[in-house]
Scaffold this motif. Structure first.
Motif, PDB file in Angstrom:
ATOM      1  N   PHE A   1       0.848  -1.187   0.000  1.00 10.91           N
ATOM      2  CA  PHE A   1       0.000   0.000   0.000  1.00 10.91           C
ATOM      3  C   PHE A   1       0.881   1.232   0.000  1.00 10.91           C
ATOM      4  CE2 PHE A   1       0.274  -2.076   4.136  1.00 10.91           C
ATOM      5  CZ  PHE A   1       1.046  -1.154   4.831  1.00 10.91           C
ATOM      6  N   THR A   2       0.272   2.372  -0.248  1.00  9.94           N
ATOM      7  CA  THR A   2       1.016   3.627  -0.323  1.00  9.94           C
ATOM      8  C   THR A   2       0.976   4.343   1.016  1.00  9.94           C
ATOM      9  OG1 THR A   2       0.387   3.849  -2.653  1.00  9.94           O
ATOM     10  CG2 THR A   2       1.204   5.829  -1.544  1.00  9.94           C
ATOM     11  N   LEU A   3       2.119   4.833   1.455  1.00  6.91           N
ATOM     12  CA  LEU A   3       2.169   5.605   2.698  1.00  6.91           C
ATOM     13  C   LEU A   3       1.421   6.928   2.522  1.00  6.91           C
ATOM     14  CD1 LEU A   3       5.934   5.218   3.705  1.00  6.91           C
ATOM     15  CD2 LEU A   3       3.997   3.951   4.636  1.00  6.91           C
ATOM     16  N   THR A   4       0.789   7.398   3.591  1.00  5.12           N
ATOM     17  CA  THR A   4       0.167   8.718   3.554  1.00  5.12           C
ATOM     18  C   THR A   4       1.264   9.773   3.598  1.00  5.12           C
ATOM     19  OG1 THR A   4      -0.019   8.920   5.965  1.00  5.12           O
ATOM     20  CG2 THR A   4      -1.825   7.811   4.807  1.00  5.12           C
ATOM     21  N   SER A   5       0.929  10.992   3.231  1.00  3.95           N
ATOM     22  CA  SER A   5       1.936  12.058   3.239  1.00  3.95           C
ATOM     23  C   SER A   5       2.460  12.308   4.644  1.00  3.95           C
ATOM     24  CB  SER A   5       1.345  13.349   2.651  1.00  3.95           C
ATOM     25  OG  SER A   5       0.202  13.754   3.386  1.00  3.95           O
TER      26      SER A   5
ATOM     27  N   GLU B   1      -1.926  12.660  11.128  1.00  2.63           N
ATOM     28  CA  GLU B   1      -3.370  12.917  11.207  1.00  2.63           C
ATOM     29  C   GLU B   1      -4.149  12.094  10.183  1.00  2.63           C
ATOM     30  OE1 GLU B   1      -3.641  17.473  12.848  1.00  2.63           O
ATOM     31  OE2 GLU B   1      -3.394  17.198  10.695  1.00  2.63           O
ATOM     32  N   GLN B   2      -3.519  11.818   9.047  1.00  2.00           N
ATOM     33  CA  GLN B   2      -4.210  11.061   7.995  1.00  2.00           C
ATOM     34  C   GLN B   2      -4.218   9.572   8.329  1.00  2.00           C
ATOM     35  OE1 GLN B   2      -1.399  12.338   5.073  1.00  2.00           O
ATOM     36  NE2 GLN B   2      -2.825  13.794   4.138  1.00  2.00           N
ATOM     37  N   CYS B   3      -5.334   8.949   8.126  1.00  4.24           N
ATOM     38  CA  CYS B   3      -5.458   7.511   8.370  1.00  4.24           C
ATOM     39  C   CYS B   3      -5.348   6.773   7.042  1.00  4.24           C
ATOM     40  CB  CYS B   3      -6.791   7.205   9.044  1.00  4.24           C
ATOM     41  SG  CYS B   3      -6.927   5.515   9.640  1.00  4.24           S
ATOM     42  N   PRO B   4      -4.509   5.741   6.933  1.00  4.11           N
ATOM     43  CA  PRO B   4      -4.321   5.038   5.655  1.00  4.11           C
ATOM     44  C   PRO B   4      -5.565   4.296   5.181  1.00  4.11           C
ATOM     45  CG  PRO B   4      -3.173   3.903   7.423  1.00  4.11           C
ATOM     46  CD  PRO B   4      -3.651   5.199   7.988  1.00  4.11           C
ATOM     47  N   VAL B   5      -6.453   3.947   6.102  1.00  3.30           N
ATOM     48  CA  VAL B   5      -7.699   3.264   5.728  1.00  3.30           C
ATOM     49  C   VAL B   5      -8.873   3.979   6.377  1.00  3.30           C
ATOM     50  CG1 VAL B   5      -6.639   1.001   5.428  1.00  3.30           C
ATOM     51  CG2 VAL B   5      -7.473   1.662   7.677  1.00  3.30           C
ATOM     52  N   LYS B   6     -10.018   3.872   5.757  1.00  3.35           N
ATOM     53  CA  LYS B   6     -11.215   4.494   6.305  1.00  3.35           C
ATOM     54  C   LYS B   6     -11.733   3.642   7.462  1.00  3.35           C
ATOM     55  CE  LYS B   6     -15.745   6.336   5.036  1.00  3.35           C
ATOM     56  NZ  LYS B   6     -16.755   6.504   3.956  1.00  3.35           N
ATOM     57  N   LYS B   7     -11.944   4.282   8.599  1.00  2.58           N
ATOM     58  CA  LYS B   7     -12.418   3.552   9.775  1.00  2.58           C
ATOM     59  C   LYS B   7     -13.934   3.385   9.717  1.00  2.58           C
ATOM     60  CE  LYS B   7      -8.783   5.141  12.912  1.00  2.58           C
ATOM     61  NZ  LYS B   7      -8.489   5.807  14.191  1.00  2.58           N
ATOM     62  N   GLN B   8     -14.368   2.176   9.979  1.00  2.00           N
ATOM     63  CA  GLN B   8     -15.789   1.891  10.067  1.00  2.00           C
ATOM     64  C   GLN B   8     -16.146   1.735  11.542  1.00  2.00           C
ATOM     65  OE1 GLN B   8     -17.903   1.925   7.586  1.00  2.00           O
ATOM     66  NE2 GLN B   8     -16.412   2.088   5.906  1.00  2.00           N
ATOM     67  N   LEU B   9     -16.692   2.790  12.128  1.00  2.00           N
ATOM     68  CA  LEU B   9     -17.015   2.774  13.544  1.00  2.00           C
ATOM     69  C   LEU B   9     -18.511   2.542  13.736  1.00  2.00           C
ATOM     70  CD1 LEU B   9     -14.889   5.816  14.765  1.00  2.00           C
ATOM     71  CD2 LEU B   9     -14.280   3.409  14.770  1.00  2.00           C
ATOM     72  N   THR B  10     -18.850   1.624  14.607  1.00  2.00           N
ATOM     73  CA  THR B  10     -20.246   1.335  14.935  1.00  2.00           C
ATOM     74  C   THR B  10     -20.480   1.635  16.403  1.00  2.00           C
ATOM     75  OG1 THR B  10     -20.274  -0.427  13.278  1.00  2.00           O
ATOM     76  CG2 THR B  10     -22.066  -0.405  14.891  1.00  2.00           C
ATOM     77  N   HIS B  11     -21.516   2.408  16.691  1.00  2.00           N
ATOM     78  CA  HIS B  11     -21.828   2.777  18.067  1.00  2.00           C
ATOM     79  C   HIS B  11     -23.060   2.007  18.529  1.00  2.00           C
ATOM     80  CE1 HIS B  11     -19.010   6.190  18.000  1.00  2.00           C
ATOM     81  NE2 HIS B  11     -19.407   6.348  16.747  1.00  2.00           N
ATOM     82  N   TRP B  12     -22.974   1.494  19.735  1.00  2.00           N
ATOM     83  CA  TRP B  12     -24.079   0.736  20.304  1.00  2.00           C
ATOM     84  C   TRP B  12     -24.522   1.382  21.612  1.00  2.00           C
ATOM     85  CZ3 TRP B  12     -26.137  -3.592  17.873  1.00  2.00           C
ATOM     86  CH2 TRP B  12     -25.391  -4.113  16.806  1.00  2.00           C
ATOM     87  N   LEU B  13     -25.825   1.448  21.799  1.00  2.00           N
ATOM     88  CA  LEU B  13     -26.398   1.888  23.069  1.00  2.00           C
ATOM     89  C   LEU B  13     -26.955   0.659  23.766  1.00  2.00           C
ATOM     90  CD1 LEU B  13     -28.298   5.137  21.998  1.00  2.00           C
ATOM     91  CD2 LEU B  13     -26.104   4.971  23.164  1.00  2.00           C
ATOM     92  N   GLN B  14     -26.608   0.489  25.031  1.00  2.00           N
ATOM     93  CA  GLN B  14     -27.056  -0.687  25.743  1.00  2.00           C
ATOM     94  C   GLN B  14     -27.703  -0.299  27.064  1.00  2.00           C
ATOM     95  OE1 GLN B  14     -23.178  -2.630  26.442  1.00  2.00           O
ATOM     96  NE2 GLN B  14     -23.579  -2.320  28.612  1.00  2.00           N
ATOM     97  N   ALA B  15     -28.680  -1.064  27.452  1.00  2.37           N
ATOM     98  CA  ALA B  15     -29.313  -0.876  28.756  1.00  2.37           C
ATOM     99  C   ALA B  15     -28.540  -1.660  29.800  1.00  2.37           C
ATOM    100  CB  ALA B  15     -30.770  -1.352  28.695  1.00  2.37           C
ATOM    101  N   SER B  16     -28.699  -1.278  31.051  1.00  3.75           N
ATOM    102  CA  SER B  16     -27.965  -1.970  32.122  1.00  3.75           C
ATOM    103  C   SER B  16     -28.323  -3.447  32.175  1.00  3.75           C
ATOM    104  CB  SER B  16     -28.261  -1.306  33.465  1.00  3.75           C
ATOM    105  OG  SER B  16     -29.667  -1.308  33.722  1.00  3.75           O
ATOM    106  N   SER B  17     -29.544  -3.802  31.744  1.00  2.00           N
ATOM    107  CA  SER B  17     -29.967  -5.202  31.781  1.00  2.00           C
ATOM    108  C   SER B  17     -29.249  -6.061  30.730  1.00  2.00           C
ATOM    109  CB  SER B  17     -31.478  -5.284  31.554  1.00  2.00           C
ATOM    110  OG  SER B  17     -31.822  -4.709  30.301  1.00  2.00           O
ATOM    111  N   GLN B  18     -28.582  -5.414  29.765  1.00  2.70           N
ATOM    112  CA  GLN B  18     -27.915  -6.162  28.694  1.00  2.70           C
ATOM    113  C   GLN B  18     -26.449  -6.458  28.991  1.00  2.70           C
ATOM    114  OE1 GLN B  18     -29.037  -3.176  25.649  1.00  2.70           O
ATOM    115  NE2 GLN B  18     -29.916  -4.882  24.507  1.00  2.70           N
ATOM    116  N   LYS B  19     -25.946  -5.960  30.113  1.00  2.45           N
ATOM    117  CA  LYS B  19     -24.516  -6.127  30.415  1.00  2.45           C
ATOM    118  C   LYS B  19     -24.112  -7.591  30.477  1.00  2.45           C
ATOM    119  CE  LYS B  19     -23.634  -1.750  32.775  1.00  2.45           C
ATOM    120  NZ  LYS B  19     -23.224  -1.101  34.037  1.00  2.45           N
TER     121      LYS B  19
END
Length: 353
Positions: free
Chosen positions: A157-161, A332-350
């Motif tokens: 792969f190519t290095l970022t600047s 600061e530049q990331c070589p790959v695009k990050k796929q972030l997923t956010h989850w909300l959980q209730a205390s009963s799901q711990k």
């Protein structure tokens, strides 16, 4: 209305002469202070009460020794600290008493704030003192631009600047007769390992016929294993010699010259036992905020090129950068695009998660 109760474990009875006072509670330590071969009856624990008694004894009988130690560590006298910081105490003795035997919560708050100011003052003094680094011809190592191009071109792969800029900065530092003291700052996943891995391998190849080693110090075994694997994969065509050093590994052999050693703090003991005669040409500290400065300093020689990498620099490092005692390369530049997923959980799901 629901009724809430709070239970405190290991409650202690307050002594009559301590009632109505702010009583310090020190963190004790359960340990084994036995000497090798001593019977188990000699096992001792350092309790909070033992610490408290010794501190009280020190305040009463060794105040001069305590204050002189502070002046020695900070490198300045009481008058200068009072003038520069302007803290609300007439003497260092008053500050120490307020820290351990405060008369009020307000006095304790002032003492804690003042102690932090002194620690910050010491950090700034260290940063200013280390601004001028003496030239060390042994730290200068010629890096081949041809080899650099071969390694970069062979990457899948190519290095970022930002990565290219950081690699170039490191190469210039290594070629200089002033030991490198640089921080690579970048978020998780921005490619810091590859960025410091390239100059590390270039230095390794440039010193192939010398009796020196390069070290990568990190805080846990899993990360050490990952880094060691990645270093071997960066430039497989050059057969870079690496070795993993972690605690509990009984199969570790004696050190070979011109090797990149990757490991945890077990590296300190390993180098003390096997590498006293070797030159540490470069030291990389990965996740520097999780390692103490005393641990790092045990591996640094006068000519060692030091490169640290982290996403969250410690305050001391930040001060050194601000005062020009340490150079910084920011990714600061990331070589790959990050796929972030956010989850909300209730205390009963711990329990399920």
């Amino acid at each position: 209305m629901a009724k809430y109760t709070q239970t405190k474990k290991s409650a202690e009875i307050v002594k009559p002469h301590e009632q109505g006072m702010i009583v310090p509670v020190y963190k004790g330590q359960v340990g084994d202070n036995r000497k090798k071969g001593a019977p188990k009856s000699n096992k001792k624990n350092i309790t909070s009460n033992v610490i408290a008694k010794n501190i009280l004894l020190g305040l009463n009988e060794n105040m001069d020794g305590a204050t002189n130690l502070i002046y020695t560590r900070t490198g300045v006298g009481e008058a200068k600290i009072l003038t520069d910081l302007g803290y609300p105490f007439n003497s260092m003795e008053q500050l120490l008493v307020a820290m351990h035997r405060p008369r009020s919560a307000e006095e304790l708050t002032k003492a804690i704030k003042t102690t932090r100011l002194i620690n910050g003052y010491k950090t700034m003094q260290d940063a200013l003192a280390s601004r001028s680094i003496m030239p060390m011809p042994e730290s200068s190592i010629d890096i081949s631009l041809k080899t650099t191009k071969q390694i970069v071109d062979s990457l899948p792969f190519t290095l970022t600047s930002d990565q290219k800029h950081a690699v170039w900065n490191c190469m210039q530092d290594i070629s200089s007769n002033v030991p490198m003291n640089r921080l690579i700052s970048g978020d998780v996943g921005c490619g810091k390992t590859l960025t410091y891995g390239i100059p590390l391998i270039l230095l390794h190849l440039a010193t192939k016929n010398k009796t020196g080693v390069s070290l990568v110090l990190t805080h846990n075994s899993l990360l050490a294993m990952q880094i060691e694997k990645e270093l071997r994969e960066i430039a497989p065509q050059f057969n870079v010699r690496t070795k993993l050093i972690v605690a509990g590994d009984k199969n570790v052999s004696k050190i070979d010259q011109n090797t990149i050693l990757v490991g945890t703090t077990a590296l300190i003991h390993y180098m003390k036992k096997h590498g006293k005669h070797l030159s540490v040409d470069m030291l990389v500290i990965d996740e520097q905020q999780k390692l103490g400065s005393e641990q790092r300093n045990k591996l640094i020689q006068r000519h060692t090129n030091v490169l640290q990498a982290t996403a969250t620099a410690i305050p001391r490092t930040t001060a050194q950068i601000m005062f020009g005692a340490m150079d910084i390369s920011i990714i600061e530049q990331c070589p790959v695009k990050k796929q972030l997923t956010h989850w909300l959980q209730a205390s009963s799901q711990k329990k399920i998660l």
